[in-house]
Design a protein around this motif. Structure first.
Motif, PDB file in Angstrom:
ATOM      1  N   LEU A 151     -45.827 -26.676  26.340  1.00  0.00           N
ATOM      2  CA  LEU A 151     -44.746 -25.729  26.593  1.00  0.00           C
ATOM      3  C   LEU A 151     -45.021 -24.383  25.938  1.00  0.00           C
ATOM      4  O   LEU A 151     -44.686 -23.335  26.480  1.00  0.00           O
ATOM      5  N   ASN A 152     -45.646 -24.429  24.776  1.00  0.00           N
ATOM      6  CA  ASN A 152     -45.959 -23.198  24.058  1.00  0.00           C
ATOM      7  C   ASN A 152     -47.037 -22.392  24.792  1.00  0.00           C
ATOM      8  O   ASN A 152     -47.061 -21.170  24.686  1.00  0.00           O
ATOM      9  N   LEU A 153     -47.898 -23.052  25.527  1.00  0.00           N
ATOM     10  CA  LEU A 153     -48.902 -22.329  26.308  1.00  0.00           C
ATOM     11  C   LEU A 153     -48.256 -21.595  27.480  1.00  0.00           C
ATOM     12  O   LEU A 153     -48.697 -20.520  27.867  1.00  0.00           O
ATOM     13  N   VAL A 154     -47.203 -22.189  28.038  1.00  0.00           N
ATOM     14  CA  VAL A 154     -46.506 -21.572  29.166  1.00  0.00           C
ATOM     15  C   VAL A 154     -45.644 -20.402  28.695  1.00  0.00           C
ATOM     16  O   VAL A 154     -45.671 -19.326  29.292  1.00  0.00           O
ATOM     17  N   ALA A 155     -44.887 -20.611  27.628  1.00  0.00           N
ATOM     18  CA  ALA A 155     -43.999 -19.577  27.093  1.00  0.00           C
ATOM     19  C   ALA A 155     -44.196 -19.506  25.577  1.00  0.00           C
ATOM     20  O   ALA A 155     -43.546 -20.235  24.833  1.00  0.00           O
ATOM     21  N   PRO A 156     -45.125 -18.670  25.128  1.00  0.00           N
ATOM     22  CA  PRO A 156     -45.418 -18.601  23.688  1.00  0.00           C
ATOM     23  C   PRO A 156     -44.180 -18.244  22.854  1.00  0.00           C
ATOM     24  O   PRO A 156     -43.390 -17.367  23.211  1.00  0.00           O
ATOM     25  N   SER A 157     -44.018 -18.971  21.768  1.00  0.00           N
ATOM     26  CA  SER A 157     -42.878 -18.759  20.893  1.00  0.00           C
ATOM     27  C   SER A 157     -43.244 -19.200  19.482  1.00  0.00           C
ATOM     28  O   SER A 157     -43.954 -20.185  19.285  1.00  0.00           O
TER      29      SER A 157
ATOM     30  N   ILE B  37     -42.434 -26.063  15.547  1.00  0.00           N
ATOM     31  CA  ILE B  37     -42.103 -27.429  15.955  1.00  0.00           C
ATOM     32  C   ILE B  37     -43.374 -28.224  16.221  1.00  0.00           C
ATOM     33  O   ILE B  37     -43.488 -29.394  15.829  1.00  0.00           O
ATOM     34  N   TRP B  38     -44.359 -27.605  16.867  1.00  0.00           N
ATOM     35  CA  TRP B  38     -45.620 -28.270  17.142  1.00  0.00           C
ATOM     36  C   TRP B  38     -46.320 -28.678  15.844  1.00  0.00           C
ATOM     37  O   TRP B  38     -46.760 -29.822  15.695  1.00  0.00           O
ATOM     38  N   THR B  39     -46.373 -27.769  14.902  1.00  0.00           N
ATOM     39  CA  THR B  39     -47.040 -28.051  13.636  1.00  0.00           C
ATOM     40  C   THR B  39     -46.340 -29.167  12.875  1.00  0.00           C
ATOM     41  O   THR B  39     -46.988 -30.096  12.369  1.00  0.00           O
ATOM     42  N   ILE B  40     -45.025 -29.108  12.805  1.00  0.00           N
ATOM     43  CA  ILE B  40     -44.274 -30.115  12.058  1.00  0.00           C
ATOM     44  C   ILE B  40     -44.405 -31.489  12.709  1.00  0.00           C
ATOM     45  O   ILE B  40     -44.664 -32.483  12.027  1.00  0.00           O
ATOM     46  N   THR B  41     -44.251 -31.572  14.030  1.00  0.00           N
ATOM     47  CA  THR B  41     -44.323 -32.878  14.690  1.00  0.00           C
ATOM     48  C   THR B  41     -45.733 -33.451  14.641  1.00  0.00           C
ATOM     49  O   THR B  41     -45.900 -34.668  14.443  1.00  0.00           O
ATOM     50  N   LEU B  42     -46.741 -32.610  14.783  1.00  0.00           N
ATOM     51  CA  LEU B  42     -48.108 -33.111  14.745  1.00  0.00           C
ATOM     52  C   LEU B  42     -48.444 -33.685  13.377  1.00  0.00           C
ATOM     53  O   LEU B  42     -48.921 -34.816  13.257  1.00  0.00           O
ATOM     54  N   HIS B  43     -48.177 -32.928  12.346  1.00  0.00           N
ATOM     55  CA  HIS B  43     -48.557 -33.376  11.017  1.00  0.00           C
ATOM     56  C   HIS B  43     -47.679 -34.535  10.520  1.00  0.00           C
ATOM     57  O   HIS B  43     -48.172 -35.436   9.840  1.00  0.00           O
TER      58      HIS B  43
END
Length: 82
Positions: free
Chosen positions: A46-52, A58-64
């Motif tokens: 989703l971040n690739l489609v609409a960078p935010s 959220i990506w960093t927190i969920t991944l780690h």
């Protein structure tokens, strides 16, 4: 300083309940970790489609968090009776 931790009956009961419930569901931390990693993958798409900036966070927190849950789950399988 740590004597009150050793003598705390509340913490002892909490640790006992946590270990007994995890012993019944040994794969739960691993499954939660994998689900969080899948969620982070979707958020990254989703971040690739609409960078935010919020999606980056959220990506960093969920991944780690997912990686930590999965690794801790793998480490706990043997001591909990796997």
């Amino acid at each position: 300083m740590f004597r009150w931790i050793d003598r705390s009956s509340v913490l002892a009961r909490l640790l006992e309940n946590l270990s007994s419930s995890l012993a019944k569901r040994r794969g739960l931390p691993i499954v939660l970790g994998v689900l969080l990693i899948i969620i982070s993958f979707i958020v990254q798409l989703l971040n690739l489609v609409a960078p935010s900036g919020a999606l980056d966070l959220i990506w960093t927190i969920t991944l780690h968090t997912g990686l930590l849950f999965a690794l801790i789950g793998v480490l706990l399988v043997e001591p909990l009776g796997g």
